[in-house]
Design a protein around this motif. Structure first.
Motif, PDB file in Angstrom:
ATOM      1  N   SER A   1       0.634  -1.257   0.095  1.00 19.69           N
ATOM      2  CA  SER A   1       0.039   0.498  -0.242  1.00 19.69           C
ATOM      3  C   SER A   1       1.028   1.403   0.063  1.00 19.69           C
ATOM      4  O   SER A   1       0.019   1.511  -0.638  1.00 19.69           O
ATOM      5  CB  SER A   1      -0.696  -0.188   1.259  1.00 19.69           C
ATOM      6  N   SER A   2       2.312   1.272   0.648  1.00 19.20           N
ATOM      7  CA  SER A   2       3.353   2.474   0.339  1.00 19.20           C
ATOM      8  C   SER A   2       4.858   2.097   0.666  1.00 19.20           C
ATOM      9  O   SER A   2       4.917   0.775   1.019  1.00 19.20           O
ATOM     10  CB  SER A   2       2.286   3.493   1.863  1.00 19.20           C
ATOM     11  N   GLY A   3       5.610   2.962  -0.084  1.00 17.83           N
ATOM     12  CA  GLY A   3       7.258   3.088   0.479  1.00 17.83           C
ATOM     13  C   GLY A   3       7.085   2.366   2.421  1.00 17.83           C
ATOM     14  O   GLY A   3       7.863   1.669   2.605  1.00 17.83           O
ATOM     15  N   ARG A   4       6.021   3.290   3.016  1.00 19.72           N
ATOM     16  CA  ARG A   4       6.203   2.623   4.537  1.00 19.72           C
ATOM     17  C   ARG A   4       5.848   1.714   5.014  1.00 19.72           C
ATOM     18  O   ARG A   4       6.397   1.369   6.144  1.00 19.72           O
ATOM     19  CB  ARG A   4       5.790   3.933   5.273  1.00 19.72           C
ATOM     20  N   GLU A   5       4.681   1.001   4.145  1.00 14.87           N
ATOM     21  CA  GLU A   5       4.203  -0.532   4.417  1.00 14.87           C
ATOM     22  C   GLU A   5       5.713  -1.477   4.129  1.00 14.87           C
ATOM     23  O   GLU A   5       5.585  -2.075   4.487  1.00 14.87           O
ATOM     24  CB  GLU A   5       2.905  -1.010   4.243  1.00 14.87           C
TER      25      GLU A   5
ATOM     26  N   THR B   1      17.074  12.925   6.123  1.00 17.85           N
ATOM     27  CA  THR B   1      15.818  11.957   4.593  1.00 17.85           C
ATOM     28  C   THR B   1      14.311  12.269   5.308  1.00 17.85           C
ATOM     29  O   THR B   1      13.814  13.222   6.277  1.00 17.85           O
ATOM     30  CB  THR B   1      15.576  10.687   5.136  1.00 17.85           C
ATOM     31  N   LEU B   2      13.647  11.406   4.544  1.00 14.20           N
ATOM     32  CA  LEU B   2      11.969  11.858   4.764  1.00 14.20           C
ATOM     33  C   LEU B   2      11.756  11.529   6.526  1.00 14.20           C
ATOM     34  O   LEU B   2      11.611  10.448   7.250  1.00 14.20           O
ATOM     35  CB  LEU B   2      10.849  11.062   4.332  1.00 14.20           C
ATOM     36  N   GLY B   3      11.033  12.736   7.067  1.00  8.63           N
ATOM     37  CA  GLY B   3      11.297  12.756   8.932  1.00  8.63           C
ATOM     38  C   GLY B   3      10.398  11.358   9.337  1.00  8.63           C
ATOM     39  O   GLY B   3       9.664  10.776  10.451  1.00  8.63           O
TER      40      GLY B   3
ATOM     41  N   GLU C   1      18.275  -1.278   1.095  1.00  8.61           N
ATOM     42  CA  GLU C   1      17.913   0.734   0.133  1.00  8.61           C
ATOM     43  C   GLU C   1      16.318   1.168   0.256  1.00  8.61           C
ATOM     44  O   GLU C   1      15.129   0.214  -0.081  1.00  8.61           O
ATOM     45  CB  GLU C   1      18.249  -0.003  -0.758  1.00  8.61           C
ATOM     46  N   ASP C   2      16.749   2.610   1.026  1.00  4.62           N
ATOM     47  CA  ASP C   2      15.714   3.125   1.010  1.00  4.62           C
ATOM     48  C   ASP C   2      15.661   3.747  -0.880  1.00  4.62           C
ATOM     49  O   ASP C   2      16.341   5.115  -1.244  1.00  4.62           O
ATOM     50  CB  ASP C   2      15.103   4.293   2.137  1.00  4.62           C
ATOM     51  N   CYS C   3      14.597   3.274  -1.590  1.00  2.00           N
ATOM     52  CA  CYS C   3      14.648   3.887  -3.310  1.00  2.00           C
ATOM     53  C   CYS C   3      13.282   4.479  -3.734  1.00  2.00           C
ATOM     54  O   CYS C   3      13.059   4.248  -4.726  1.00  2.00           O
ATOM     55  CB  CYS C   3      14.805   2.513  -4.484  1.00  2.00           C
ATOM     56  N   ALA C   4      12.615   4.849  -2.277  1.00  2.00           N
ATOM     57  CA  ALA C   4      11.085   5.668  -3.136  1.00  2.00           C
ATOM     58  C   ALA C   4      11.947   6.842  -4.054  1.00  2.00           C
ATOM     59  O   ALA C   4      11.028   7.139  -5.273  1.00  2.00           O
ATOM     60  CB  ALA C   4      11.099   6.257  -1.544  1.00  2.00           C
ATOM     61  N   HIS C   5      12.756   7.826  -4.388  1.00  2.00           N
ATOM     62  CA  HIS C   5      13.545   8.682  -5.443  1.00  2.00           C
ATOM     63  C   HIS C   5      13.870   7.882  -6.581  1.00  2.00           C
ATOM     64  O   HIS C   5      14.053   9.078  -7.503  1.00  2.00           O
ATOM     65  CB  HIS C   5      14.431   9.406  -4.291  1.00  2.00           C
ATOM     66  N   ALA C   6      14.141   6.874  -6.496  1.00  2.00           N
ATOM     67  CA  ALA C   6      15.092   6.334  -7.285  1.00  2.00           C
ATOM     68  C   ALA C   6      15.433   5.420  -7.892  1.00  2.00           C
ATOM     69  O   ALA C   6      15.357   4.051  -8.871  1.00  2.00           O
ATOM     70  CB  ALA C   6      16.530   5.866  -6.448  1.00  2.00           C
TER      71      ALA C   6
ATOM     72  N   PHE D   1      10.203   0.696  -2.264  1.00  2.00           N
ATOM     73  CA  PHE D   1      10.258   2.172  -3.007  1.00  2.00           C
ATOM     74  C   PHE D   1       8.637   2.728  -3.381  1.00  2.00           C
ATOM     75  O   PHE D   1       7.947   1.819  -2.299  1.00  2.00           O
ATOM     76  CB  PHE D   1      10.375   0.841  -4.984  1.00  2.00           C
ATOM     77  N   SER D   2       8.358   3.677  -3.058  1.00  5.68           N
ATOM     78  CA  SER D   2       7.403   4.270  -3.502  1.00  5.68           C
ATOM     79  C   SER D   2       6.191   4.664  -5.050  1.00  5.68           C
ATOM     80  O   SER D   2       7.498   4.808  -5.946  1.00  5.68           O
ATOM     81  CB  SER D   2       7.548   6.472  -2.773  1.00  5.68           C
ATOM     82  N   LEU D   3       5.334   4.585  -4.725  1.00 12.92           N
ATOM     83  CA  LEU D   3       4.419   4.516  -6.137  1.00 12.92           C
ATOM     84  C   LEU D   3       3.593   5.803  -5.776  1.00 12.92           C
ATOM     85  O   LEU D   3       2.396   5.949  -6.662  1.00 12.92           O
ATOM     86  CB  LEU D   3       3.849   3.592  -6.913  1.00 12.92           C
TER      87      LEU D   3
ATOM     88  N   ASN E   1       3.301  12.067  -6.471  1.00  8.99           N
ATOM     89  CA  ASN E   1       4.709  12.976  -6.626  1.00  8.99           C
ATOM     90  C   ASN E   1       6.152  12.383  -7.200  1.00  8.99           C
ATOM     91  O   ASN E   1       6.735  13.069  -6.979  1.00  8.99           O
ATOM     92  CB  ASN E   1       4.317  13.930  -5.226  1.00  8.99           C
ATOM     93  N   LYS E   2       5.834  10.938  -6.800  1.00 14.11           N
ATOM     94  CA  LYS E   2       7.315  10.212  -6.958  1.00 14.11           C
ATOM     95  C   LYS E   2       7.607   9.863  -8.537  1.00 14.11           C
ATOM     96  O   LYS E   2       6.699   9.432  -9.275  1.00 14.11           O
ATOM     97  CB  LYS E   2       7.533   9.009  -6.372  1.00 14.11           C
ATOM     98  N   ALA E   3       8.761   9.328  -9.038  1.00 14.44           N
ATOM     99  CA  ALA E   3       9.933   9.944  -9.996  1.00 14.44           C
ATOM    100  C   ALA E   3       8.629   8.086 -11.398  1.00 14.44           C
ATOM    101  O   ALA E   3       8.532   8.108 -12.225  1.00 14.44           O
ATOM    102  CB  ALA E   3      10.609   8.207  -9.748  1.00 14.44           C
TER     103      ALA E   3
ATOM    104  N   ALA F   1      -5.715  10.058   6.444  1.00 17.61           N
ATOM    105  CA  ALA F   1      -5.838   9.285   5.511  1.00 17.61           C
ATOM    106  C   ALA F   1      -5.941   8.211   4.501  1.00 17.61           C
ATOM    107  O   ALA F   1      -6.074   6.929   4.746  1.00 17.61           O
ATOM    108  CB  ALA F   1      -6.369  10.037   4.289  1.00 17.61           C
ATOM    109  N   ARG F   2      -4.413   7.233   5.660  1.00 19.18           N
ATOM    110  CA  ARG F   2      -3.701   6.025   5.810  1.00 19.18           C
ATOM    111  C   ARG F   2      -4.445   5.361   7.313  1.00 19.18           C
ATOM    112  O   ARG F   2      -4.668   4.216   6.733  1.00 19.18           O
ATOM    113  CB  ARG F   2      -2.375   6.504   5.889  1.00 19.18           C
ATOM    114  N   GLN F   3      -4.457   6.257   7.972  1.00 18.98           N
ATOM    115  CA  GLN F   3      -4.968   5.272   8.957  1.00 18.98           C
ATOM    116  C   GLN F   3      -6.274   5.674   9.281  1.00 18.98           C
ATOM    117  O   GLN F   3      -6.944   4.543  10.415  1.00 18.98           O
ATOM    118  CB  GLN F   3      -4.231   5.957  10.554  1.00 18.98           C
TER     119      GLN F   3
HETATM  120  C1  PLP Z   1       8.386   9.202   0.107  1.00 19.57           C
HETATM  121  C2  PLP Z   1       9.019   7.934   0.924  1.00 19.57           C
HETATM  122  C3  PLP Z   1       9.237   7.427   1.100  1.00 19.57           C
HETATM  123  C4  PLP Z   1       7.942   6.666   1.754  1.00 19.57           C
HETATM  124  O1  PLP Z   1       7.407   7.019   0.783  1.00 19.57           O
HETATM  125  P1  PLP Z   1       5.445   6.267   0.504  1.00 19.57           P
HETATM  126  O2  PLP Z   1       4.676   5.688  -0.139  1.00 19.57           O
HETATM  127  O3  PLP Z   1       4.780   7.900   0.886  1.00 19.57           O
HETATM  128  O4  PLP Z   1       5.302   5.880   1.744  1.00 19.57           O
HETATM  129  C5  PLP Z   1      10.181   7.025   1.860  1.00 19.57           C
HETATM  130  N1  PLP Z   1      11.267   7.389   2.020  1.00 19.57           N
HETATM  131  C6  PLP Z   1      11.444   8.457   1.065  1.00 19.57           C
HETATM  132  C7  PLP Z   1      13.009   9.378   1.171  1.00 19.57           C
HETATM  133  C8  PLP Z   1      10.347   9.431   0.436  1.00 19.57           C
HETATM  134  O5  PLP Z   1      10.745  10.460  -0.073  1.00 19.57           O
END
Ligand code: PLP
Length: 405
Positions: free
Chosen positions: A52-56, A79-81, A150-155, A174-176, A179-181, A261-263
């Motif tokens: 459901s998300s990069g966080r999950e 990074t993302l707080g 690896e946090d590849c949310a941007h990459a 990875f995040s979809l 606003n991501k790539a 909205a997530r919770q």
């Molecule tokens: C967006 C992002 C995430 C998490 O992605 P979500 O899909 O929004 O949960 C993780 N790390 C970084 C650096 C991000 O920018």
């Protein structure tokens, strides 16, 4: 007002929404499975899970690795707080590793300094699409017996020596997000080459009902937001919402309403069939998107006024294009710069609108690289579809703002 971000409003995305009522649950499941196969192939790993998300994805990695309260995890100081409470809630002890403010990425030396005998995992991010020194970090993690995440949310699509980022560590997220790539209006992907971890993640991810409604509602919300961004109203909104005094409150409100909205859903929803259809098309077009954005990014980097320097990339591999972020060290505060830019019709992101100083959020003051990045990072408009004259307009307004007291 030139907005800092622009999401594409694609007829092809809308067409998928209109098709949804005629797609069976089996067909939706088949689309998700096909996306997972294609994503795993692209990253050159055997296992990919659409979630459901990069966080999950990050939480699943932590749980799948069996990290327990008291374990230490080294994280990037910039990074993302919002990732911090996710890890903190699991009882993990978070230790920041400082970054190099020119690349915005952690360095091997800083990570080495942050490791202790209690460190179980190392989370690194390829910030803004620029690969960090993964080869050095992978060696260090292996030598210390630490799990590299690896946090590849941007990459998505970035490579090192021809090998995709996301394939170096024990697992990657990875995040979809819209606003991501690689955007599917929400969602994330977990990849791993570790069969044991994949089996544990599959077990945690008990089957959930697959519903298309939440993804479609989010799509419609993002379209409404985007239509406002493109309207003349946006110039006014920017001056109100991103005025000094309001900006951080608005940022908090916006982030928290997204969190709510997530919770609001008791269990994270399964990745929807429509998200898989959006994501498969974006994945197939990822290379083309990168080739469209490369000249725009380079034009911006080459034309910055004095007092600005673009993120240093290409140090450790082939970056991808996500957002354009520069450092501003021109003598005025970021808030002053932003106000001048607004008067010139240019919307800039600053402070935590770019990224967070996670060391400071953890109450530490021993990460000067992150403090510098936080104090100087400026997000400039740069998006897929911006052309030469669009980039020229950004630069002209930025030059004007830079000299306009
Ligand atoms: C967006 C992002 C995430 C998490 O992605 P979500 O899909 O929004 O949960 C993780 N790390 C970084 C650096 C991000 O920018």
């Amino acid at each position: 007002m030139i907005p800092r971000r622009r999401l594409p409003l694609l007829w092809a995305d809308l067409r998928e929404v209109l098709k949804t009522p005629f797609i069976s649950a089996d067909e939706a499941a088949a689309s998700v499975a096909a996306f997972e196969r294609e994503f795993a192939t692209a990253i050159q790993v055997p296992h990919a899970f659409a979630v459901s998300s990069g966080r999950e994805a990050l939480c699943l990695i932590i749980d799948g690795l069996g990290l327990v309260p008291g374990d230490e995890i080294v994280i990037p100081a910039y990074t993302l707080g919002e990732l911090l409470p996710l890890l903190g809630r699991r009882g993990l002890r978070l230790v920041p590793a400082d970054i190099d403010p020119d690349s915005f990425n952690v360095t091997v030396d800083n990570v080495r300094a942050a490791l202790t005998p209690q460190t179980r995992a190392l989370l690194v991010v390829h910030l803004l699409g620029a690969p960090c020194d993964l080869e050095g970090l992978a060696l260090l993690a292996a030598a210390r017996g630490v799990a590299l995440i690896e946090d590849c949310a941007h990459a998505p699509g970035a490579t090192i020596a021809g090998r995709p980022v996301g394939s170096f560590g024990v697992a990657a997220l990875f995040s979809l997000e819209a606003n991501k790539a690689l955007a599917a209006f929400g969602g994330g992907v977990l990849t791993t080459a570790d069969a044991g971890l994949a089996a544990r993640v599959a077990a945690i991810l008990a089957p959930r009902p697959r519903r298309e409604g939440p993804a479609i509602r989010k799509f419609l919300r993002k379209w409404v937001e985007e239509i406002v961004v493109r309207s003349p109203l946006y110039g006014l909104l920017v001056r109100v919402l991103f005025a000094e005094g309001t900006a951080s409150r608005f940022e908090n409100f916006y982030r928290r309403s997204n969190d709510r909205a997530r919770q609001a859903v008791s269990q994270p929803p399964a990745f929807a069939g429509i998200q898989a259809r959006w994501a498969r098309r974006r994945l197939a077009e990822l290379q083309a998107r990168q080739s469209r954005m490369a000249p725009v990014w380079q034009q911006l980097a080459a034309g910055l006024p004095a007092g600005f320097s673009a993120q240093q990339r290409n140090r450790h591999g082939q970056p991808v294009f996500y957002n354009f972020v520069a450092r501003y060290h021109g003598g005025r505060s970021l808030a002053q710069l932003r106000r001048a830019a607004q008067r010139c019709g240019l919307d800039l992101g600053i402070g935590s609108e770019v990224m967070d100083d996670s060391a400071r959020l953890l109450g530490r003051d021993d990460c000067p690289g992150a403090a510098t990045a936080y104090a100087q990072a400026v997000l400039l408009p740069c998006w897929d579809g911006m052309d030469r004259s669009g980039a020229q307009a950004v630069l002209e307004r930025l030059h004007k703002a830079a000299i306009d007291g």
